[in-house]
Structures are given as C-alpha cells and as structure tokens.
Design a protein around this motif. Structure first.
Motif, PDB file in Angstrom:
ATOM      1  N   MET A  33       0.837  -1.180   0.000  1.00 51.54           N
ATOM      2  CA  MET A  33       0.000   0.000   0.000  1.00 51.54           C
ATOM      3  C   MET A  33       0.881   1.242   0.000  1.00 51.54           C
ATOM      4  O   MET A  33       1.850   1.331   0.730  1.00 51.54           O
ATOM      5  CB  MET A  33      -0.903  -0.027   1.231  1.00 51.54           C
ATOM      6  N   VAL A  34       0.563   2.213  -0.822  1.00 47.64           N
ATOM      7  CA  VAL A  34       1.334   3.439  -0.926  1.00 47.64           C
ATOM      8  C   VAL A  34       1.104   4.285   0.313  1.00 47.64           C
ATOM      9  O   VAL A  34      -0.007   4.374   0.823  1.00 47.64           O
ATOM     10  CB  VAL A  34       0.923   4.223  -2.202  1.00 47.64           C
ATOM     11  N   MET A  35       2.168   4.950   0.806  1.00 51.61           N
ATOM     12  CA  MET A  35       2.088   5.707   2.049  1.00 51.61           C
ATOM     13  C   MET A  35       1.028   6.794   2.009  1.00 51.61           C
ATOM     14  O   MET A  35       0.397   7.082   3.000  1.00 51.61           O
ATOM     15  CB  MET A  35       3.447   6.306   2.385  1.00 51.61           C
ATOM     16  N   GLU A  36       0.792   7.416   0.849  1.00 53.75           N
ATOM     17  CA  GLU A  36      -0.199   8.480   0.742  1.00 53.75           C
ATOM     18  C   GLU A  36      -1.611   7.968   1.030  1.00 53.75           C
ATOM     19  O   GLU A  36      -2.481   8.728   1.402  1.00 53.75           O
ATOM     20  CB  GLU A  36      -0.159   9.133  -0.648  1.00 53.75           C
ATOM     21  N   ASN A  37      -1.868   6.694   0.828  1.00 56.30           N
ATOM     22  CA  ASN A  37      -3.185   6.127   1.065  1.00 56.30           C
ATOM     23  C   ASN A  37      -3.390   5.685   2.510  1.00 56.30           C
ATOM     24  O   ASN A  37      -4.487   5.312   2.881  1.00 56.30           O
ATOM     25  CB  ASN A  37      -3.421   4.932   0.144  1.00 56.30           C
ATOM     26  N   LYS A  38      -2.345   5.732   3.301  1.00 54.93           N
ATOM     27  CA  LYS A  38      -2.450   5.313   4.698  1.00 54.93           C
ATOM     28  C   LYS A  38      -3.046   6.436   5.546  1.00 54.93           C
ATOM     29  O   LYS A  38      -2.794   7.610   5.298  1.00 54.93           O
ATOM     30  CB  LYS A  38      -1.081   4.951   5.256  1.00 54.93           C
ATOM     31  N   LYS A  39      -3.799   6.049   6.540  1.00 49.00           N
ATOM     32  CA  LYS A  39      -4.313   7.017   7.501  1.00 49.00           C
ATOM     33  C   LYS A  39      -3.234   7.294   8.526  1.00 49.00           C
ATOM     34  O   LYS A  39      -2.443   6.421   8.868  1.00 49.00           O
ATOM     35  CB  LYS A  39      -5.566   6.481   8.190  1.00 49.00           C
ATOM     36  N   ARG A  40      -3.205   8.530   9.035  1.00 42.26           N
ATOM     37  CA  ARG A  40      -2.224   8.909  10.056  1.00 42.26           C
ATOM     38  C   ARG A  40      -2.891   8.905  11.419  1.00 42.26           C
ATOM     39  O   ARG A  40      -4.024   9.344  11.566  1.00 42.26           O
ATOM     40  CB  ARG A  40      -1.646  10.281   9.763  1.00 42.26           C
ATOM     41  N   VAL A  41      -2.156   8.414  12.397  1.00 48.51           N
ATOM     42  CA  VAL A  41      -2.645   8.342  13.773  1.00 48.51           C
ATOM     43  C   VAL A  41      -1.620   9.039  14.665  1.00 48.51           C
ATOM     44  O   VAL A  41      -0.423   8.792  14.540  1.00 48.51           O
ATOM     45  CB  VAL A  41      -2.815   6.875  14.228  1.00 48.51           C
ATOM     46  N   LEU A  42      -2.105   9.918  15.551  1.00 51.24           N
ATOM     47  CA  LEU A  42      -1.218  10.606  16.484  1.00 51.24           C
ATOM     48  C   LEU A  42      -1.346   9.962  17.858  1.00 51.24           C
ATOM     49  O   LEU A  42      -2.433   9.887  18.431  1.00 51.24           O
ATOM     50  CB  LEU A  42      -1.562  12.089  16.573  1.00 51.24           C
ATOM     51  N   LEU A  43      -0.214   9.488  18.383  1.00 51.01           N
ATOM     52  CA  LEU A  43      -0.154   8.912  19.726  1.00 51.01           C
ATOM     53  C   LEU A  43       0.505   9.929  20.653  1.00 51.01           C
ATOM     54  O   LEU A  43       1.359  10.706  20.221  1.00 51.01           O
ATOM     55  CB  LEU A  43       0.688   7.631  19.724  1.00 51.01           C
ATOM     56  N   VAL A  44       0.122   9.927  21.922  1.00 48.97           N
ATOM     57  CA  VAL A  44       0.731  10.815  22.906  1.00 48.97           C
ATOM     58  C   VAL A  44       1.278   9.957  24.037  1.00 48.97           C
ATOM     59  O   VAL A  44       0.531   9.199  24.663  1.00 48.97           O
ATOM     60  CB  VAL A  44      -0.284  11.843  23.452  1.00 48.97           C
ATOM     61  N   SER A  45       2.578  10.087  24.269  1.00 54.21           N
ATOM     62  CA  SER A  45       3.223   9.338  25.346  1.00 54.21           C
ATOM     63  C   SER A  45       3.640  10.318  26.433  1.00 54.21           C
ATOM     64  O   SER A  45       4.363  11.274  26.149  1.00 54.21           O
ATOM     65  CB  SER A  45       4.451   8.599  24.815  1.00 54.21           C
ATOM     66  N   PRO A  46       3.207  10.105  27.671  1.00 55.40           N
ATOM     67  CA  PRO A  46       3.521  11.055  28.729  1.00 55.40           C
ATOM     68  C   PRO A  46       5.015  11.139  29.042  1.00 55.40           C
ATOM     69  O   PRO A  46       5.473  12.140  29.560  1.00 55.40           O
ATOM     70  CB  PRO A  46       2.752  10.517  29.938  1.00 55.40           C
ATOM     71  N   ASN A  47       5.768  10.139  28.727  1.00 51.71           N
ATOM     72  CA  ASN A  47       7.202  10.162  29.011  1.00 51.71           C
ATOM     73  C   ASN A  47       8.014  10.222  27.727  1.00 51.71           C
ATOM     74  O   ASN A  47       8.482  11.255  27.340  1.00 51.71           O
ATOM     75  CB  ASN A  47       7.605   8.932  29.827  1.00 51.71           C
ATOM     76  N   ALA A  48       8.168   9.121  27.085  1.00 52.06           N
ATOM     77  CA  ALA A  48       8.982   9.032  25.876  1.00 52.06           C
ATOM     78  C   ALA A  48       8.705   7.691  25.236  1.00 52.06           C
ATOM     79  O   ALA A  48       7.742   7.030  25.581  1.00 52.06           O
ATOM     80  CB  ALA A  48      10.458   9.151  26.246  1.00 52.06           C
ATOM     81  N   LEU A  49       9.555   7.283  24.318  1.00 50.09           N
ATOM     82  CA  LEU A  49       9.467   5.932  23.754  1.00 50.09           C
ATOM     83  C   LEU A  49      10.478   5.036  24.462  1.00 50.09           C
ATOM     84  O   LEU A  49      11.259   4.329  23.845  1.00 50.09           O
ATOM     85  CB  LEU A  49       9.722   5.958  22.254  1.00 50.09           C
ATOM     86  N   ASN A  50      10.475   5.109  25.774  1.00 51.94           N
ATOM     87  CA  ASN A  50      11.365   4.274  26.578  1.00 51.94           C
ATOM     88  C   ASN A  50      10.835   2.851  26.626  1.00 51.94           C
ATOM     89  O   ASN A  50       9.767   2.544  26.102  1.00 51.94           O
ATOM     90  CB  ASN A  50      11.494   4.844  27.990  1.00 51.94           C
ATOM     91  N   ASN A  51      11.559   1.996  27.290  1.00 48.12           N
ATOM     92  CA  ASN A  51      11.177   0.593  27.399  1.00 48.12           C
ATOM     93  C   ASN A  51      10.220   0.414  28.575  1.00 48.12           C
ATOM     94  O   ASN A  51      10.572  -0.140  29.600  1.00 48.12           O
ATOM     95  CB  ASN A  51      12.428  -0.270  27.573  1.00 48.12           C
ATOM     96  N   GLY A  52       8.986   0.904  28.417  1.00 45.78           N
ATOM     97  CA  GLY A  52       7.986   0.812  29.474  1.00 45.78           C
ATOM     98  C   GLY A  52       6.720   0.149  28.975  1.00 45.78           C
ATOM     99  O   GLY A  52       6.611  -0.228  27.805  1.00 45.78           O
ATOM    100  N   GLY A  53       5.742   0.016  29.843  1.00 48.17           N
ATOM    101  CA  GLY A  53       4.511  -0.692  29.521  1.00 48.17           C
ATOM    102  C   GLY A  53       3.691  -0.044  28.428  1.00 48.17           C
ATOM    103  O   GLY A  53       3.286  -0.698  27.462  1.00 48.17           O
ATOM    104  N   VAL A  54       3.411   1.264  28.561  1.00 49.09           N
ATOM    105  CA  VAL A  54       2.609   1.970  27.560  1.00 49.09           C
ATOM    106  C   VAL A  54       3.328   1.972  26.218  1.00 49.09           C
ATOM    107  O   VAL A  54       2.728   1.714  25.168  1.00 49.09           O
ATOM    108  CB  VAL A  54       2.313   3.410  28.013  1.00 49.09           C
ATOM    109  N   GLN A  55       4.620   2.235  26.251  1.00 49.36           N
ATOM    110  CA  GLN A  55       5.396   2.279  25.018  1.00 49.36           C
ATOM    111  C   GLN A  55       5.474   0.907  24.352  1.00 49.36           C
ATOM    112  O   GLN A  55       5.442   0.802  23.116  1.00 49.36           O
ATOM    113  CB  GLN A  55       6.807   2.810  25.312  1.00 49.36           C
ATOM    114  N   PHE A  56       5.546  -0.144  25.144  1.00 51.81           N
ATOM    115  CA  PHE A  56       5.538  -1.507  24.599  1.00 51.81           C
ATOM    116  C   PHE A  56       4.229  -1.776  23.866  1.00 51.81           C
ATOM    117  O   PHE A  56       4.217  -2.346  22.767  1.00 51.81           O
ATOM    118  CB  PHE A  56       5.747  -2.526  25.727  1.00 51.81           C
ATOM    119  N   VAL A  57       3.108  -1.346  24.469  1.00 50.77           N
ATOM    120  CA  VAL A  57       1.794  -1.523  23.823  1.00 50.77           C
ATOM    121  C   VAL A  57       1.736  -0.711  22.533  1.00 50.77           C
ATOM    122  O   VAL A  57       1.266  -1.199  21.499  1.00 50.77           O
ATOM    123  CB  VAL A  57       0.652  -1.140  24.784  1.00 50.77           C
ATOM    124  N   PHE A  58       2.210   0.550  22.562  1.00 43.22           N
ATOM    125  CA  PHE A  58       2.252   1.371  21.348  1.00 43.22           C
ATOM    126  C   PHE A  58       3.005   0.651  20.240  1.00 43.22           C
ATOM    127  O   PHE A  58       2.547   0.575  19.102  1.00 43.22           O
ATOM    128  CB  PHE A  58       2.936   2.714  21.612  1.00 43.22           C
TER     129      PHE A  58
END
Length: 82
Positions: free
Chosen positions: A1-26
């Motif tokens: 699938m071409v990237m232009e046809n993909k939908k964009r989703v914005l995620l908000v992480s209260p800390n960062a993309l560290n090795n934690g539970g929420v980030q693992f689920v993301f």
C-alpha cells in the motif's frame, strides 16, 4: 500500500518511547498495523528513546515537547481555558 493512502494516527506518550509498559503496547500496535496506518507520536522530553530507531523505521515522526528543565520542574505553565 502506498504511504499516501495510509491514515495517520497521532499517539501521545507522557514520558517518551522508553522501554515501558505503555510504550511496549504502542510498539505492538504499530508493528501490527503499519501496513494500513502511519503513526506519529508526541513525547514530553528531548532525549534519545529506546524504541526511536524502530519507530522511525515505520515512517512516523516523533514530536518532542520539552516542558521540563534538568531537575524535573516545569519550564513553563500553559494556561488554557476549559
């Protein structure tokens, strides 16, 4: 699938993309849905993240909002009407 046809989703992480539970689920969600969606993420720091390279490999962007100084205090309080 071409990237232009993909939908964009914005995620908000209260800390960062560290090795934690929420980030693992993301990252689990991103790995499974990357064919149909492009994920961007807002994080509230400016340091290197555990999942950074893998996240960027899926075509998303990381937006850093650095609201804390070196000792963990807010740099600026943003007042918005409710």
């Amino acid at each position: 699938m071409v990237m232009e046809n993909k939908k964009r989703v914005l995620l908000v992480s209260p800390n960062a993309l560290n090795n934690g539970g929420v980030q693992f689920v993301f990252m689990t969600i991103i790995r499974n849905l990357c064919k149909d969606y492009v994920f961007d993420i807002v994080v509230f720091n400016s340091y290197q993240d555990f999942y950074r390279d893998e996240f960027l490999s899926f075509g998303g962007e990381i937006f850093h909002i650095d609201i804390f100084d070196n000792v963990g205090f807010f740099k600026k309080v943003i007042n918005t009407p409710c």
